[in-house]
Write a protein that holds these residues in place. Structure first.
Motif, PDB file in Angstrom:
ATOM      1  N   ILE A 131     -10.189   6.530  -6.787  1.00 39.71           N
ATOM      2  CA  ILE A 131      -9.659   7.778  -7.345  1.00 39.71           C
ATOM      3  C   ILE A 131      -8.805   8.253  -6.346  1.00 39.71           C
ATOM      4  CG2 ILE A 131     -11.565   9.169  -6.178  1.00 39.71           C
ATOM      5  CD1 ILE A 131     -11.289  11.083  -8.608  1.00 39.71           C
ATOM      6  N   MET A 132      -7.688   8.798  -6.528  1.00 42.49           N
ATOM      7  CA  MET A 132      -6.601   9.030  -5.679  1.00 42.49           C
ATOM      8  C   MET A 132      -6.619  10.492  -5.097  1.00 42.49           C
ATOM      9  SD  MET A 132      -2.425   9.273  -6.526  1.00 42.49           S
ATOM     10  CE  MET A 132      -2.701  10.416  -8.046  1.00 42.49           C
ATOM     11  N   THR A 133      -6.528  10.796  -3.858  1.00 44.40           N
ATOM     12  CA  THR A 133      -6.645  12.069  -3.217  1.00 44.40           C
ATOM     13  C   THR A 133      -5.297  12.316  -2.739  1.00 44.40           C
ATOM     14  OG1 THR A 133      -7.380  11.432  -1.036  1.00 44.40           O
ATOM     15  CG2 THR A 133      -9.004  11.793  -2.803  1.00 44.40           C
ATOM     16  N   TYR A 134      -4.912  13.439  -2.094  1.00 49.29           N
ATOM     17  CA  TYR A 134      -3.504  13.700  -1.394  1.00 49.29           C
ATOM     18  C   TYR A 134      -3.395  12.670  -0.289  1.00 49.29           C
ATOM     19  CZ  TYR A 134      -2.915  18.000  -4.089  1.00 49.29           C
ATOM     20  OH  TYR A 134      -2.410  18.860  -5.062  1.00 49.29           O
ATOM     21  N   GLY A 135      -4.556  12.225   0.392  1.00 47.95           N
ATOM     22  CA  GLY A 135      -4.359  11.467   1.643  1.00 47.95           C
ATOM     23  C   GLY A 135      -4.781   9.853   1.259  1.00 47.95           C
ATOM     24  N   ASP A 136      -5.441   9.671   0.324  1.00 48.60           N
ATOM     25  CA  ASP A 136      -5.847   8.290   0.027  1.00 48.60           C
ATOM     26  C   ASP A 136      -5.328   7.714  -1.277  1.00 48.60           C
ATOM     27  OD1 ASP A 136      -7.126   7.879   2.439  1.00 48.60           O
ATOM     28  OD2 ASP A 136      -8.539   9.420   1.787  1.00 48.60           O
ATOM     29  N   GLY A 137      -5.361   6.628  -1.525  1.00 49.99           N
ATOM     30  CA  GLY A 137      -5.138   5.919  -2.974  1.00 49.99           C
ATOM     31  C   GLY A 137      -3.737   6.213  -3.591  1.00 49.99           C
ATOM     32  N   GLY A 138      -3.560   5.635  -4.489  1.00 52.69           N
ATOM     33  CA  GLY A 138      -2.258   5.901  -5.067  1.00 52.69           C
ATOM     34  C   GLY A 138      -2.335   5.571  -6.864  1.00 52.69           C
ATOM     35  N   LEU A 139      -1.202   5.131  -7.307  1.00 57.41           N
ATOM     36  CA  LEU A 139      -1.094   4.880  -8.657  1.00 57.41           C
ATOM     37  C   LEU A 139      -0.670   3.323  -8.837  1.00 57.41           C
ATOM     38  CD1 LEU A 139       1.552   7.656  -9.638  1.00 57.41           C
ATOM     39  CD2 LEU A 139      -1.026   7.724  -9.866  1.00 57.41           C
ATOM     40  N   CYS A 140      -1.297   3.004 -10.074  1.00 56.46           N
ATOM     41  CA  CYS A 140      -0.836   1.480 -10.475  1.00 56.46           C
ATOM     42  C   CYS A 140       0.580   1.624 -11.057  1.00 56.46           C
ATOM     43  CB  CYS A 140      -1.728   0.949 -11.476  1.00 56.46           C
ATOM     44  SG  CYS A 140      -1.363  -0.678 -11.972  1.00 56.46           S
ATOM     45  N   ALA A 173      -1.000   7.855   1.678  1.00 52.33           N
ATOM     46  CA  ALA A 173      -1.975   6.668   1.831  1.00 52.33           C
ATOM     47  C   ALA A 173      -1.513   5.503   2.666  1.00 52.33           C
ATOM     48  CB  ALA A 173      -2.327   6.268   0.413  1.00 52.33           C
ATOM     49  N   GLU A 174      -2.545   4.651   3.405  1.00 51.32           N
ATOM     50  CA  GLU A 174      -2.036   3.861   4.141  1.00 51.32           C
ATOM     51  C   GLU A 174      -1.541   2.463   3.227  1.00 51.32           C
ATOM     52  OE1 GLU A 174      -5.158   2.758   6.979  1.00 51.32           O
ATOM     53  OE2 GLU A 174      -5.485   4.871   7.635  1.00 51.32           O
ATOM     54  N   PRO A 175      -1.187   1.696   3.846  1.00 50.08           N
ATOM     55  CA  PRO A 175      -0.857   0.524   2.874  1.00 50.08           C
ATOM     56  C   PRO A 175      -1.901  -0.383   2.000  1.00 50.08           C
ATOM     57  CG  PRO A 175       0.229   0.307   4.835  1.00 50.08           C
ATOM     58  CD  PRO A 175      -0.460   1.494   4.908  1.00 50.08           C
ATOM     59  N   LYS A 176      -2.996  -0.396   2.844  1.00 47.15           N
ATOM     60  CA  LYS A 176      -4.087  -1.051   2.156  1.00 47.15           C
ATOM     61  C   LYS A 176      -4.874  -0.050   1.067  1.00 47.15           C
ATOM     62  CE  LYS A 176      -7.589   1.446   5.301  1.00 47.15           C
ATOM     63  NZ  LYS A 176      -8.282   2.097   4.416  1.00 47.15           N
ATOM     64  N   ASP A 177      -4.319   1.247   0.824  1.00 48.29           N
ATOM     65  CA  ASP A 177      -4.774   1.924  -0.095  1.00 48.29           C
ATOM     66  C   ASP A 177      -3.940   1.694  -1.329  1.00 48.29           C
ATOM     67  OD1 ASP A 177      -7.110   2.701   1.227  1.00 48.29           O
ATOM     68  OD2 ASP A 177      -5.800   4.558   2.041  1.00 48.29           O
ATOM     69  N   TRP A 178      -2.931   0.903  -1.390  1.00 46.13           N
ATOM     70  CA  TRP A 178      -2.261   0.697  -2.613  1.00 46.13           C
ATOM     71  C   TRP A 178      -2.754  -0.195  -3.456  1.00 46.13           C
ATOM     72  CZ3 TRP A 178       3.053   2.721  -3.396  1.00 46.13           C
ATOM     73  CH2 TRP A 178       3.647   3.609  -2.349  1.00 46.13           C
ATOM     74  N   CYS A 179      -2.312  -0.210  -4.843  1.00 47.88           N
ATOM     75  CA  CYS A 179      -2.903  -1.145  -5.755  1.00 47.88           C
ATOM     76  C   CYS A 179      -2.529  -2.612  -5.598  1.00 47.88           C
ATOM     77  CB  CYS A 179      -2.031  -0.623  -7.210  1.00 47.88           C
ATOM     78  SG  CYS A 179      -2.823  -1.584  -8.636  1.00 47.88           S
ATOM     79  N   GLU A 180      -3.725  -3.263  -5.748  1.00 50.79           N
ATOM     80  CA  GLU A 180      -3.588  -4.496  -5.611  1.00 50.79           C
ATOM     81  C   GLU A 180      -3.715  -5.476  -6.935  1.00 50.79           C
ATOM     82  OE1 GLU A 180      -5.458  -4.891  -0.900  1.00 50.79           O
ATOM     83  OE2 GLU A 180      -7.009  -4.594  -2.668  1.00 50.79           O
ATOM     84  N   CYS A 181      -3.537  -4.885  -7.896  1.00 54.48           N
ATOM     85  CA  CYS A 181      -3.614  -5.595  -9.196  1.00 54.48           C
ATOM     86  C   CYS A 181      -2.397  -6.592  -9.117  1.00 54.48           C
ATOM     87  CB  CYS A 181      -3.638  -4.646 -10.395  1.00 54.48           C
ATOM     88  SG  CYS A 181      -2.209  -4.049 -10.873  1.00 54.48           S
ATOM     89  N   VAL A 208       4.607  -1.014  16.993  1.00 56.93           N
ATOM     90  CA  VAL A 208       4.611  -0.044  16.011  1.00 56.93           C
ATOM     91  C   VAL A 208       5.080  -0.487  14.771  1.00 56.93           C
ATOM     92  CG1 VAL A 208       5.121   1.614  17.689  1.00 56.93           C
ATOM     93  CG2 VAL A 208       7.112   0.418  16.686  1.00 56.93           C
ATOM     94  N   MET A 209       5.684  -1.932  14.751  1.00 59.38           N
ATOM     95  CA  MET A 209       6.118  -2.099  13.446  1.00 59.38           C
ATOM     96  C   MET A 209       4.945  -2.762  12.658  1.00 59.38           C
ATOM     97  SD  MET A 209       8.977  -1.532  12.906  1.00 59.38           S
ATOM     98  CE  MET A 209      10.168  -0.668  13.946  1.00 59.38           C
ATOM     99  N   ALA A 210       4.384  -2.118  11.627  1.00 62.33           N
ATOM    100  CA  ALA A 210       3.322  -2.641  10.900  1.00 62.33           C
ATOM    101  C   ALA A 210       3.554  -3.680   9.505  1.00 62.33           C
ATOM    102  CB  ALA A 210       2.267  -1.365  10.449  1.00 62.33           C
ATOM    103  N   SER A 247       5.694   6.271   7.461  1.00 62.78           N
ATOM    104  CA  SER A 247       4.561   5.402   8.063  1.00 62.78           C
ATOM    105  C   SER A 247       3.938   4.410   7.298  1.00 62.78           C
ATOM    106  CB  SER A 247       3.518   6.467   8.779  1.00 62.78           C
ATOM    107  OG  SER A 247       3.015   7.360   7.752  1.00 62.78           O
ATOM    108  N   ASN A 248       4.015   4.725   5.855  1.00 61.88           N
ATOM    109  CA  ASN A 248       3.365   3.642   4.933  1.00 61.88           C
ATOM    110  C   ASN A 248       4.463   2.871   4.074  1.00 61.88           C
ATOM    111  OD1 ASN A 248       4.121   5.745   3.269  1.00 61.88           O
ATOM    112  ND2 ASN A 248       2.417   6.095   2.157  1.00 61.88           N
ATOM    113  N   MET A 249       5.499   3.048   4.481  1.00 64.73           N
ATOM    114  CA  MET A 249       6.555   2.231   3.848  1.00 64.73           C
ATOM    115  C   MET A 249       7.338   1.354   4.734  1.00 64.73           C
ATOM    116  SD  MET A 249       6.398   3.265   0.708  1.00 64.73           S
ATOM    117  CE  MET A 249       7.987   2.717  -0.208  1.00 64.73           C
ATOM    118  N   PRO A 250       7.742   0.200   4.407  1.00 67.22           N
ATOM    119  CA  PRO A 250       8.333  -0.754   5.454  1.00 67.22           C
ATOM    120  C   PRO A 250       9.851  -0.745   5.735  1.00 67.22           C
ATOM    121  CG  PRO A 250       8.197  -1.754   3.180  1.00 67.22           C
ATOM    122  CD  PRO A 250       7.520  -0.323   3.034  1.00 67.22           C
ATOM    123  N   GLY A 251      10.510  -0.094   5.108  1.00 67.44           N
ATOM    124  CA  GLY A 251      11.981   0.016   5.282  1.00 67.44           C
ATOM    125  C   GLY A 251      12.758  -0.171   4.187  1.00 67.44           C
ATOM    126  N   PRO A 252      14.152  -0.659   4.164  1.00 70.04           N
ATOM    127  CA  PRO A 252      15.103  -0.827   3.439  1.00 70.04           C
ATOM    128  C   PRO A 252      14.836  -2.350   2.883  1.00 70.04           C
ATOM    129  CG  PRO A 252      16.002  -0.995   5.266  1.00 70.04           C
ATOM    130  CD  PRO A 252      14.962  -0.359   5.830  1.00 70.04           C
TER     131      PRO A 252
END
Length: 482
Positions: A131-140, A173-181, A208-210, A247-252
């Motif tokens: 389930i998605m919250t404002y700080g965790d999870g996301g959409l498929c 959300a942190e990258p680990k919380d994104w959809c893994e389907c 700092v480069m995650a 912080s949760n996106m890698p760049g261009p």
């Protein structure tokens, strides 16, 4: 570019402050200055006669959205009102371009999750939709129904609310919380992240480069492009914004050799966030700052990917770690303007550094005209705001700047321990010289604001040093007092 769009953003429904801006622009021509939000924050010259010739001035801002805002529930209503008044007088605001986190609005889980958990992120470890919250999870994002619902939602808002831009910004959300389907993972690029590769050569940047891969950058952009393509059929000329470098996106989505993997649809506007990957201590184009060298690569990449872009910054950097910025704000706005395609700016003010008012004044003026002389703006602040106390206050502010620019390392903010008791005492002495030089009551009141800010921060910092000393002593806390 936004100024080549149809006149939608100039419509009074979107930007109804033209007349007010004209009034304050005229007052500026007559010598008035609106330096800060305090009751004594304005400079109004005394004139017995005001003569105004016939006017035919046309002025338009270089940046469509010019948004500075006080952050947090702690801001008193009176302070917020005074700030909004100051912002109006300095012609901030402009076109309405929503840009905040918006996945919870587009597909609220309390409406959809029970019947359609497949709309939300899949966690491979638990084999469940989360389930998605404002700080965790996301959409498929690969789900066609999610795409359809978002298109319908944006169309509905364009029609019912009369807006000309919509935010597609993901959650925090942190990258680990994104959809893994499987289908979502196929939207991710396996290309290496150029910023990461360059950063791997430097210990400071490697920390700092995650994101070793571009990954989510192509997933989110592909989703946004799909939305934009469908909306272009019914709502041409509208814009879709999103936090693209965060912080949760890698760049261009750009290869190490500069080749663009995926371009943004003309309606899609990436927002580049100056977060912890950026160094706030040095100029953006400082050749000796590895973090900002890296961020220039990111800017260059986004300019290859998108026609237009927006900037998002924190001013003050942290509630408790103020970092002087008044000499860097102007050059940064000039840098943004010279990049081209600079559509909008959002500055979240996280508290008060000793130079916050001057920094905000420079930002406000430069957002209207990115070619202004920022050094002249700073000197004007000293000479008109502090007047007979200008010389010691000039030394006070430049000592702040010297301290910040000579701090060790490259970081998102100045650390507590660098604000040493010796530095704070030196600043207090310079402020004392200004107080002795002040003759006018208005200047004395302005200096009292400076004194209150320095006193508050000095007390906080002395407390921090005392806490560190106590921790290093090994003494047990007094349970009763605690």
């Amino acid at each position: 570019r936004w100024d080549r769009q149809p006149d939608l953003w100039r419509n009074s429904h979107y930007n109804g402050n033209g007349t007010r801006f004209a009034v304050f622009a005229l007052l500026e021509e007559l010598g008035c200055r609106f330096f800060n939000l305090h009751p004594d924050g304005e400079h109004v010259p005394q004139m017995e006669t005001i003569e105004i010739a016939e006017l035919g001035v046309v002025s338009r801002p270089d940046v469509a959205l010019r948004y500075l805002w006080l952050s947090g529930d702690y801001v008193p209503r009176e302070t917020n009102y005074a700030f909004l008044q100051w912002a109006m007088k300095n012609r901030l605001g402009g076109a309405q371009i929503p840009h905040g986190h918006n996945y919870m609005v587009m597909l609220p889980p309390d409406r959809y999750f029970d019947e359609h958990p497949e709309y939300y992120a899949y966690d491979r470890e638990t084999d469940q939709r989360t389930i998605m919250t404002y700080g965790d999870g996301g959409l498929c994002l690969s789900n066609p129904d999610v795409q359809r619902i978002v298109v319908d939602k944006v169309r509905e808002d364009f029609d019912s609310r009369g807006i000309w831009a919509y935010s597609l910004s993901p959650n925090d959300a942190e990258p680990k919380d994104w959809c893994e389907c499987g289908p979502c993972l196929l939207m991710d690029s396996d290309e290496p992240n150029p910023a990461y590769l360059r950063g791997s050569q430097n210990d400071v940047l490697r920390e700092v480069m995650a994101f070793p891969r571009i990954g989510l950058g192509t997933r989110v952009l592909q989703f946004n492009n799909l939305i934009a393509q469908q909306l272009a059929q019914s709502h041409p000329e509208r814009l879709l914004t999103y936090y693209s470098d965060y912080s949760n996106m890698p760049g261009p989505p750009v290869r190490n050799d500069g080749t663009v993997i995926m371009r943004a649809h003309p309606a899609v506007v990436p927002i580049i966030v100056l977060d912890r990957k950026w160094c706030s201590i040095h100029h953006m184009d400082d050749p000796d700052c590895p973090r900002n060298e890296n961020f220039r690569l990111r800017f260059d990449g986004w300019r290859r990917v998108a026609d237009q872009w927006m900037g998002r910054e924190w001013i003050g950097q942290s509630f408790r770690r103020p970092t002087p910025q008044f000499t860097l704000a102007g050059p940064r706005m000039r840098y943004y303007g010279d990049l081209g395609g600079f559509l909008g700016y959002s500055g979240e003010i996280l508290g008060r550094s000793p130079d916050t008012e001057l920094t905000l004044y420079v930002l406000a003026k430069m957002l209207w005209d990115t070619d202004l002389d920022y050094n002249a703006l700073i000197e004007e602040y000293f000479s008109l705001y502090f007047q007979e106390a200008a010389d010691p206050m000039r030394q006070y502010y430049h000592r702040l700047d010297e301290f910040a620019r000579t701090a060790e390392g490259h970081d998102f903010y100045i650390h507590w321990e660098q604000w040493s008791p010796e530095l704070l005492d030196e600043l207090s002495d310079l402020l004392g010289q200004a107080e002795q030089a002040a003759q006018q009551d208005v200047i004395k009141r302005r200096l009292q604001i400076e004194r209150d800010a320095l006193t508050a921060y000095s007390r906080f910092n002395h407390g921090w040093f005392a806490s560190q000393e106590w921790k290093s002593s090994g003494l047990e806390p007094d349970r009763e007092l605690a």
